[in-house]
Design a protein around this motif. Structure first.
Motif, PDB file in Angstrom:
ATOM      1  N   ARG A 120      47.560  46.075  48.344  1.00  0.00           N
ATOM      2  CA  ARG A 120      48.882  46.673  48.072  1.00  0.00           C
ATOM      3  C   ARG A 120      49.376  46.435  46.650  1.00  0.00           C
ATOM      4  O   ARG A 120      50.325  47.081  46.219  1.00  0.00           O
ATOM      5  CB  ARG A 120      49.924  46.091  49.026  1.00  0.00           C
ATOM      6  N   ASP A 153      57.313  41.735  43.596  1.00  0.00           N
ATOM      7  CA  ASP A 153      58.578  42.170  44.196  1.00  0.00           C
ATOM      8  C   ASP A 153      58.962  41.294  45.389  1.00  0.00           C
ATOM      9  O   ASP A 153      58.197  40.463  45.845  1.00  0.00           O
ATOM     10  CB  ASP A 153      58.544  43.657  44.563  1.00  0.00           C
ATOM     11  N   ARG A 177      46.827  43.799  39.854  1.00  0.00           N
ATOM     12  CA  ARG A 177      45.390  43.736  40.128  1.00  0.00           C
ATOM     13  C   ARG A 177      44.599  43.418  38.855  1.00  0.00           C
ATOM     14  O   ARG A 177      43.676  42.602  38.892  1.00  0.00           O
ATOM     15  CB  ARG A 177      44.906  45.011  40.761  1.00  0.00           C
ATOM     16  N   SER A 208      50.067  46.371  42.697  1.00  0.00           N
ATOM     17  CA  SER A 208      50.056  47.407  41.666  1.00  0.00           C
ATOM     18  C   SER A 208      48.819  47.244  40.778  1.00  0.00           C
ATOM     19  O   SER A 208      48.230  46.159  40.715  1.00  0.00           O
ATOM     20  CB  SER A 208      51.316  47.291  40.804  1.00  0.00           C
ATOM     21  N   PRO A 209      48.441  48.303  40.085  1.00  0.00           N
ATOM     22  CA  PRO A 209      47.300  48.199  39.165  1.00  0.00           C
ATOM     23  C   PRO A 209      47.482  47.098  38.116  1.00  0.00           C
ATOM     24  O   PRO A 209      46.520  46.416  37.759  1.00  0.00           O
ATOM     25  CB  PRO A 209      47.239  49.586  38.517  1.00  0.00           C
TER      26      PRO A 209
END
Length: 109
Positions: free
Chosen positions: A96, A23, A102, A98-99
């Motif tokens: 921070r 983002d 990650r 997102s899964p």
């Protein structure tokens, strides 16, 4: 390249390829993180990964621009990635993500 620098490398690769997974806030944070390198190293990383609207440049072209060998440029990039990857700022950014991001970086969710 050690595992920490590889995580950052993989994130920069993802960032350059995907507008959906990364983002705008994360892009701004990465821009700030890169300023820790100094202007020339920052330009090298941005050109290498095609960040912030730049076209991705081949190693040989970047090396020619800065009058370096390709091998020296790769060494510089790896050292820069390592320097950034061990900073508390990068570690905070990692937490921070997102899964999905990650998992793409090979981190546990």
């Amino acid at each position: 390249m050690d595992k920490y620098a590889k995580q950052l490398n993989d994130y920069l690769e993802l960032m350059s390829r995907s507008t959906l997974l990364v983002d705008e806030g994360d892009r701004r944070n990465m821009k700030v993180l890169l300023t820790m390198l100094g202007p020339i190293d920052e330009q090298i990383i941005e050109a290498r990964y095609g960040l912030f609207g730049q076209e991705r440049m081949p190693i040989d072209d970047i090396a020619r621009r800065y009058r370096l060998t390709a091998e020296n440029l790769v060494d510089i990039i790896e050292k820069d990635l390592r320097r950034l990857a061990i900073t508390p700022e990068w570690q905070m950014l990692l937490r921070r993500f997102s899964p999905l991001v990650r998992s793409r970086l090979g981190l546990e969710p």
